[in-house]
Design a protein around this motif. Structure first.
Motif, PDB file in Angstrom:
ATOM      1  N   LYS A   1       7.527  -5.189   4.035  1.00 23.94           N
ATOM      2  CA  LYS A   1       8.671  -4.978   4.916  1.00 23.94           C
ATOM      3  C   LYS A   1       8.258  -4.196   6.159  1.00 23.94           C
ATOM      4  CE  LYS A   1      13.449  -3.253   5.052  1.00 23.94           C
ATOM      5  NZ  LYS A   1      13.295  -2.551   6.336  1.00 23.94           N
ATOM      6  N   ALA A   2       7.438  -3.163   5.981  1.00 20.02           N
ATOM      7  CA  ALA A   2       6.998  -2.344   7.113  1.00 20.02           C
ATOM      8  C   ALA A   2       6.176  -3.181   8.094  1.00 20.02           C
ATOM      9  CB  ALA A   2       6.188  -1.150   6.618  1.00 20.02           C
ATOM     10  N   VAL A   3       5.342  -4.060   7.566  1.00 20.86           N
ATOM     11  CA  VAL A   3       4.524  -4.916   8.425  1.00 20.86           C
ATOM     12  C   VAL A   3       5.403  -5.904   9.196  1.00 20.86           C
ATOM     13  CG1 VAL A   3       2.783  -6.765   8.391  1.00 20.86           C
ATOM     14  CG2 VAL A   3       2.423  -4.671   7.045  1.00 20.86           C
ATOM     15  N   VAL A   4       6.343  -6.529   8.512  1.00 23.20           N
ATOM     16  CA  VAL A   4       7.252  -7.477   9.165  1.00 23.20           C
ATOM     17  C   VAL A   4       8.122  -6.768  10.200  1.00 23.20           C
ATOM     18  CG1 VAL A   4       9.221  -9.013   8.800  1.00 23.20           C
ATOM     19  CG2 VAL A   4       7.267  -9.078   7.227  1.00 23.20           C
ATOM     20  N   ASP A   5       8.631  -5.589   9.845  1.00 24.87           N
ATOM     21  CA  ASP A   5       9.476  -4.826  10.772  1.00 24.87           C
ATOM     22  C   ASP A   5       8.718  -4.427  12.031  1.00 24.87           C
ATOM     23  OD1 ASP A   5      11.567  -5.060   9.030  1.00 24.87           O
ATOM     24  OD2 ASP A   5      11.491  -2.992   8.298  1.00 24.87           O
ATOM     25  N   ALA A   6       7.395  -4.273  11.899  1.00 25.75           N
ATOM     26  CA  ALA A   6       6.574  -3.921  13.060  1.00 25.75           C
ATOM     27  C   ALA A   6       6.212  -5.143  13.896  1.00 25.75           C
ATOM     28  CB  ALA A   6       5.298  -3.212  12.603  1.00 25.75           C
ATOM     29  N   GLY A   7       6.696  -6.319  13.473  1.00 24.85           N
ATOM     30  CA  GLY A   7       6.419  -7.546  14.209  1.00 24.85           C
ATOM     31  C   GLY A   7       5.001  -8.053  14.022  1.00 24.85           C
ATOM     32  N   LEU A   8       4.398  -7.723  12.877  1.00 28.11           N
ATOM     33  CA  LEU A   8       2.999  -8.076  12.632  1.00 28.11           C
ATOM     34  C   LEU A   8       2.883  -9.092  11.494  1.00 28.11           C
ATOM     35  CD1 LEU A   8       1.571  -4.448  12.716  1.00 28.11           C
ATOM     36  CD2 LEU A   8       1.461  -6.138  14.568  1.00 28.11           C
ATOM     37  N   GLU A   9       1.777  -9.771  11.456  1.00 30.64           N
ATOM     38  CA  GLU A   9       1.464 -10.671  10.348  1.00 30.64           C
ATOM     39  C   GLU A   9       0.024 -10.421   9.927  1.00 30.64           C
ATOM     40  OE1 GLU A   9       1.172 -15.429   9.355  1.00 30.64           O
ATOM     41  OE2 GLU A   9       2.670 -14.718  10.790  1.00 30.64           O
ATOM     42  N   ALA A  10      -0.152  -9.923   8.717  1.00 26.63           N
ATOM     43  CA  ALA A  10      -1.493  -9.610   8.231  1.00 26.63           C
ATOM     44  C   ALA A  10      -2.227 -10.886   7.841  1.00 26.63           C
ATOM     45  CB  ALA A  10      -1.414  -8.676   7.029  1.00 26.63           C
ATOM     46  N   THR A  11      -3.525 -10.937   8.157  1.00 25.01           N
ATOM     47  CA  THR A  11      -4.353 -12.074   7.784  1.00 25.01           C
ATOM     48  C   THR A  11      -5.382 -11.706   6.715  1.00 25.01           C
ATOM     49  OG1 THR A  11      -5.996 -11.616   9.500  1.00 25.01           O
ATOM     50  CG2 THR A  11      -4.124 -13.025  10.102  1.00 25.01           C
ATOM     51  N   SER A  12      -5.642 -10.414   6.543  1.00 23.70           N
ATOM     52  CA  SER A  12      -6.639  -9.956   5.571  1.00 23.70           C
ATOM     53  C   SER A  12      -6.230  -8.583   5.047  1.00 23.70           C
ATOM     54  CB  SER A  12      -8.038  -9.880   6.200  1.00 23.70           C
ATOM     55  OG  SER A  12      -8.508 -11.170   6.537  1.00 23.70           O
ATOM     56  N   LEU A  13      -6.807  -8.205   3.906  1.00 25.00           N
ATOM     57  CA  LEU A  13      -6.420  -6.971   3.231  1.00 25.00           C
ATOM     58  C   LEU A  13      -7.635  -6.327   2.588  1.00 25.00           C
ATOM     59  CD1 LEU A  13      -4.362  -4.991   1.828  1.00 25.00           C
ATOM     60  CD2 LEU A  13      -4.091  -6.759   0.059  1.00 25.00           C
ATOM     61  N   ILE A  14      -7.775  -5.020   2.796  1.00 27.72           N
ATOM     62  CA  ILE A  14      -8.792  -4.227   2.108  1.00 27.72           C
ATOM     63  C   ILE A  14      -8.074  -3.157   1.299  1.00 27.72           C
ATOM     64  CG2 ILE A  14     -10.817  -2.741   2.321  1.00 27.72           C
ATOM     65  CD1 ILE A  14     -11.400  -4.096   5.001  1.00 27.72           C
ATOM     66  N   ASN A  15      -8.045  -3.336  -0.009  1.00 25.46           N
ATOM     67  CA  ASN A  15      -7.459  -2.331  -0.907  1.00 25.46           C
ATOM     68  C   ASN A  15      -8.520  -1.268  -1.189  1.00 25.46           C
ATOM     69  OD1 ASN A  15      -4.692  -3.131  -1.596  1.00 25.46           O
ATOM     70  ND2 ASN A  15      -5.636  -4.970  -2.476  1.00 25.46           N
ATOM     71  N   ASN A  16      -8.537  -0.258  -0.349  1.00 25.37           N
ATOM     72  CA  ASN A  16      -9.564   0.779  -0.427  1.00 25.37           C
ATOM     73  C   ASN A  16      -9.068   2.065  -1.064  1.00 25.37           C
ATOM     74  OD1 ASN A  16     -11.967   2.488   0.591  1.00 25.37           O
ATOM     75  ND2 ASN A  16     -10.205   3.402   1.651  1.00 25.37           N
ATOM     76  N   ALA A  17      -7.784   2.369  -0.942  1.00 25.35           N
ATOM     77  CA  ALA A  17      -7.264   3.658  -1.406  1.00 25.35           C
ATOM     78  C   ALA A  17      -7.501   3.839  -2.902  1.00 25.35           C
ATOM     79  CB  ALA A  17      -5.769   3.758  -1.104  1.00 25.35           C
ATOM     80  N   GLY A  18      -7.822   5.056  -3.288  1.00 25.90           N
ATOM     81  CA  GLY A  18      -8.006   5.367  -4.700  1.00 25.90           C
ATOM     82  C   GLY A  18      -8.398   6.820  -4.868  1.00 25.90           C
ATOM     83  N   PHE A  19      -8.222   7.335  -6.066  1.00 27.06           N
ATOM     84  CA  PHE A  19      -8.705   8.686  -6.360  1.00 27.06           C
ATOM     85  C   PHE A  19      -8.996   8.788  -7.839  1.00 27.06           C
ATOM     86  CE2 PHE A  19      -4.206   9.242  -7.329  1.00 27.06           C
ATOM     87  CZ  PHE A  19      -4.193  10.136  -8.388  1.00 27.06           C
ATOM     88  N   GLY A  20      -9.724   9.848  -8.215  1.00 23.79           N
ATOM     89  CA  GLY A  20     -10.089  10.049  -9.609  1.00 23.79           C
ATOM     90  C   GLY A  20      -9.669  11.410 -10.112  1.00 23.79           C
ATOM     91  N   THR A  21      -9.744  11.563 -11.415  1.00 21.57           N
ATOM     92  CA  THR A  21      -9.540  12.856 -12.068  1.00 21.57           C
ATOM     93  C   THR A  21     -10.744  13.117 -12.959  1.00 21.57           C
ATOM     94  OG1 THR A  21      -8.269  11.739 -13.810  1.00 21.57           O
ATOM     95  CG2 THR A  21      -7.019  12.788 -12.035  1.00 21.57           C
TER      96      THR A  21
END
Length: 271
Positions: free
Chosen positions: A78-98
């Motif tokens: 929704k945030a991407v569409v609301d910003a008038g953007l269209e994503a073509t690729s994705l990098i799922n980089n976020a993460g953390f450990g314990t």
């Protein structure tokens, strides 16, 4: 040979405010890609976006998002569409450990870890894959060397990264013939904020650090190769370790990892 037309790409990068995510942003902007930078720290995202736009004449959009949200895929789409953007690729980089004995861990913190490391990549991949397929883009999910062995004292983190590796390699097979490039990227110890978030250097057992730029160079070299496989490991020593781990009995591997992650071992070595 550079196979990707980066100037036709609008790439989502999660965890883009520092470390490997910020390094991905720098490298892709330098190649002409437009970016959608996602993390919780909006000020840092805005600063990075502004720097990249000025330096490389690309468009970089900062979106603040809590990746522990149970509806993270819908919310980011929704945030991407609301910003008038269209994503073509994705990098799922976020993460953390314990780090610590599982019996002593905070269940709420473990739930957040699973949300960021497992649920978010699955939901975001689901939300954006139709667009990625239409654009013949790419999907990179960041796993870890922890995906290749049991990881005592980081039991949940290792399990989440094993999930990411298996999930991504399965997608690679499902999406063959679509023109989409999919693979899991597995860094080892890297000089990021990972240990600071975990709360101890024991999390990387004193291993020699690679840099975020090293990791991203490995990923983009794989992305640009003629026939990218379902996964790539950063660093020669890490690749050797993963290969040896496949040969040894599981009992031997988990016992060795238990010794490696023992804080007393490092304390004695530093005494």
């Amino acid at each position: 040979m550079q196979r990707q037309n980066y100037r036709a790409q609008t790439v989502i990068i999660t965890g883009a405010s520092s470390g490997i995510g910020a390094s991905f942003a720098q490298a892709l902007a330098a190649r002409g890609a437009n970016l959608i930078l996602v993390a919780r720290r909006f000020d840092r995202l805005q600063q990075l976006a502004g720097e990249l736009e000025q330096r490389y004449q690309i468009t970089a959009t900062a979106i603040a998002l809590d990746l522990t949200s149970p509806h993270v895929g819908v919310e980011l789409k929704k945030a991407v569409v609301d910003a008038g953007l269209e994503a073509t690729s994705l990098i799922n980089n976020a993460g953390f450990g314990t780090f610590g004995e599982f019996v002593d861990e905070d269940p709420a913190r473990l739930s957040q870890e699973i949300a960021v490391d497992v649920v978010a990549p699955v939901q975001l991949s689901s939300a954006f894959l139709p667009d990625i397929i239409a654009a013949r883009g790419f999907l990179i999910n960041v796993a870890s060397m922890a995906a290749y062995t049991p990881t005592p004292r980081m039991a949940v983190y290792g399990a989440t990264k094993a999930f990411v590796l298996s999930f991504t390699e399965s997608l690679w097979a499902e999406l063959r013939g679509t023109g989409v490039t999919v693979f899991a990227l597995s860094p080892g110890a890297t000089s990021t904020e990972f240990n600071a978030v975990v709360g101890t250097d024991d999390a990387t057992a004193g291993a020699r650090m690679r840099t975020p730029a090293d990791v991203v160079a490995t990923a983009l070299s794989h992305l640009e190769s003629r026939n990218p496989g379902p996964s790539v490991i950063d660093g020669r020593s890490n690749r050797v370790a993963a290969s040896l781990g496949r040969l040894a009995p599981r009992r031997t591997i988990v016992t060795m990892m238990h010794r490696l992650t023992d804080p007393a071992r490092r304390a004695g070595a530093n005494a």
